[in-house]
Design an enzyme around this catalytic site. Structure first.
Site, PDB file in Angstrom:
ATOM      1  N   ASP A 175      -3.666  15.200 -35.908  1.00 46.69           N
ATOM      2  CA  ASP A 175      -3.140  14.702 -34.637  1.00 46.69           C
ATOM      3  C   ASP A 175      -2.890  15.829 -33.636  1.00 46.69           C
ATOM      4  O   ASP A 175      -1.815  15.923 -33.044  1.00 46.69           O
ATOM      5  CB  ASP A 175      -1.859  13.889 -34.850  1.00 46.69           C
ATOM      6  CG  ASP A 175      -1.507  13.065 -33.615  1.00 46.69           C
ATOM      7  OD1 ASP A 175      -2.365  12.926 -32.728  1.00 46.69           O
ATOM      8  OD2 ASP A 175      -0.362  12.579 -33.539  1.00 46.69           O
ATOM      9  N   SER A 235       5.424  13.453 -26.530  1.00 49.20           N
ATOM     10  CA  SER A 235       4.340  13.790 -27.448  1.00 49.20           C
ATOM     11  C   SER A 235       3.489  14.927 -26.902  1.00 49.20           C
ATOM     12  O   SER A 235       3.051  14.898 -25.756  1.00 49.20           O
ATOM     13  CB  SER A 235       3.443  12.569 -27.682  1.00 49.20           C
ATOM     14  OG  SER A 235       4.083  11.623 -28.489  1.00 49.20           O
ATOM     15  N   HIS A 267      -3.415  11.910 -30.161  1.00 48.26           N
ATOM     16  CA  HIS A 267      -3.141  10.552 -29.694  1.00 48.26           C
ATOM     17  C   HIS A 267      -2.732  10.529 -28.220  1.00 48.26           C
ATOM     18  O   HIS A 267      -2.676   9.462 -27.610  1.00 48.26           O
ATOM     19  CB  HIS A 267      -2.090   9.863 -30.574  1.00 48.26           C
ATOM     20  CG  HIS A 267      -0.673  10.271 -30.332  1.00 48.26           C
ATOM     21  ND1 HIS A 267       0.013  11.128 -31.171  1.00 48.26           N
ATOM     22  CD2 HIS A 267       0.206   9.940 -29.359  1.00 48.26           C
ATOM     23  CE1 HIS A 267       1.247  11.290 -30.727  1.00 48.26           C
ATOM     24  NE2 HIS A 267       1.385  10.587 -29.621  1.00 48.26           N
TER      25      HIS A 267
END
Length: 500
Positions: free
Chosen positions: A175, A251, A145
């Site tokens: 992911d 992230s 993502h």
């Protein structure tokens, strides 16, 4: 004369006293220790013992060492992605959305004939960790993502240098993504990958990344929980939960143990405000170790496929199958002609081991099966009718066309135990035996033979079945064809025969 002598004497005394006062004043100014004034740079607290200071200095030194070990391996990723949204004037919904959030349509382009859509460049920032080197090529592990289907990626190294990044590949179900860049620099450090299976609640951990754009940020906390499920985009990961501060921009950055080893990839936070609230989640590094090689060689993950649909059975089902004290996953459906069917796995089998590894839950088994290479042979241990069986299955590559072919799903419904509560709700005789037909799937064999939700199956191939365990026992014995005797609205009937 006498008066003059007295005046002279008084003057001498006064001068003497003044000189003494001057000496005293100079002396006080030159010796602060004897004054009442206290200076901050000379104050030392006697309340802090040498032992305490030594302990804290050791902790501080440890923090510095771990930070120094991991920071050179962590990079900041600046990503530009081309996205397409509907024209806001078309009235087809609100046009804006945030970059970097997991989305099933992430990176997909609409039909060019869609006059209501327009392209725009979305820019975002995330983190990554260098995990591999091949010649002058370095590989950075991050989240899918973060990269999306990036048109342009800039990799900023710890030393401040930048390099052009290339998207090697990614996988939405886990992911994760891999970015490569070229460099001839000699001081680029490859991170050491740890063992996330050894992580326990209470372990000290460090989260590293670029939260809110503040590059090379290190926060410290502890492991709050392991094996967490959920998260965005219905991924198949479990997660390490930590209270180390994680914010937007973290992230893709690493979660590190006290040995400086990467044990997780920071992925998402649970927050009511959008900021850190002590609920951060990281993908365990063991979940993605094998995926790194697949992304490098193929640009994608090639999932191994067995051909079994798995569920987490409820307490009633577990008791009916006599496996309530076991951890595992229930095979509720098996694809006909699949590796599982060929290898002997049947509906109702309760899978407890894969290649010697105990099965904890459905998600873990799905991940482990996905990691199996096409063409390899795997050993499953299942419980069927109360007895353990070992079954060998030759793994094939997952093919989405086959996976979505409902006509191959056997039997295509979920049998449920006739408990007293179920009998009462269906107004059945308290002595009625069999299994309840539920959750029939379209185009499956269950539909073809004529089953309907609410039917009570009382026999399989003319053999009476009293409960779920007996139903699965007889179903597993079927070789060439299957038919059912059912009770429907007070009438007994037989279904059509389904031939394998």
């Amino acid at each position: 004369m006498l008066v003059k002598q007295k005046i002279r004497s008084l003057l001498v005394s006064a001068v003497g006293m003044c000189m003494a006062a001057i000496v005293l004043t100079v002396s006080c100014s030159a010796n602060p220790a004897s004054a009442t004034t206290v200076y901050a740079d000379t104050k030392r607290s006697e309340a802090i013992t040498k032992e305490t200071i030594s302990l804290l200095e050791g902790l501080q030194s440890a923090n510095r060492q771990v930070s120094a070990a991991i920071l050179p391996s962590v990079v900041t990723l600046s990503v530009t992605e081309i996205k397409k949204v509907r024209n806001p004037l078309s009235g087809d919904g609100f046009p804006w959305f945030f970059f970097g959030m997991p989305n099933q349509e992430n990176g997909e382009k609409s039909d060019d004939k869609d006059s209501g859509g327009q392209e725009y460049k979305a820019e975002g920032m995330g983190s990554g960790v260098i995990v591999r080197k091949s010649g002058n090529t370095y590989y950075v592990l991050t989240n899918q993502h973060v990269t999306g289907s990036a048109e342009k990626i800039t990799v900023k190294l710890y030393n401040g240098h930048t390099a052009e990044g290339k998207l090697v590949g990614g996988d939405q179900r886990r992911d994760i993504a891999l970015v490569s860049f070229e460099s001839t620099e000699k001081d680029i450090v490859i991170a050491e990958l740890g063992n996330s299976e050894a992580v326990e609640v209470g372990d000290i951990v460090f989260a590293v990344g670029s939260p809110l754009g503040y590059v090379s940020t290190v926060t410290r906390g502890m492991v709050s929980a392991v094996g967490r499920s959920g998260g965005p985009n219905n991924n198949i990961n479990d997660f390490i939960q930590t209270d180390a501060a994680i914010n937007q921009g973290n992230s893709g950055g690493p979660l590190v143990n006290i040995y400086g080893q990467v044990i997780g990839i920071n992925t998402w936070i649970a927050s009511s405000s959008g900021g850190s609230q002590g609920l951060g989640f990281s993908i365990p590094i063991n979940n993605v170790k094998a995926a790194i090689d697949s992304l490098i060689s193929d640009g994608k993950l090639k999932y191994g496929w067995v051909g079994v649909q798995l569920v987490s059975a409820d307490e009633t089902m577990l008791k009916a199958l006599k496996v309530e004290d076991k951890a595992g996953a229930l095979a509720i459906d098996v694809f006909l002609s699949s590796p599982a069917f060929k290898g002997g796995i049947r509906p109702g089998d309760f899978v407890i081991k894969l290649n010697g590894k105990e099965v904890k839950n459905v998600d873990q088994l799905v991940r482990d099966v996905g990691d199996l290479r096409s063409g390899s042979t795997a050993e499953f241990v299942v419980i069927r009718d109360g007895a353990e069986q070992k079954l060998s299955v030759k793994i094939e590559e997952r093919d989405q066309k086959i996976v979505t072919d409902s006509s191959k799903i056997w039997p295509g419904f979920v049998p449920y135990e006739l408990t007293e509560d179920v009998r009462d709700k269906l107004k059945l005789d308290k002595k009625q035996n069999g299994v309840l037909v539920t959750n029939i799937r379209n185009k499956t064999p269950a539909v073809i033979v004529g089953l309907k939700s609410g039917d009570i199956i009382t026999a399989v191939n003319d053999t009476p079945v009293n409960n779920t365990r007996e139903f699965y026992r007889e179903l597993s014995k079927a070789k060439k064809e299957v038919w059912f005797d059912v009770l429907r609205e007070g009438q007994m009937l037989s279904t059509l025969r389904f031939k394998f």
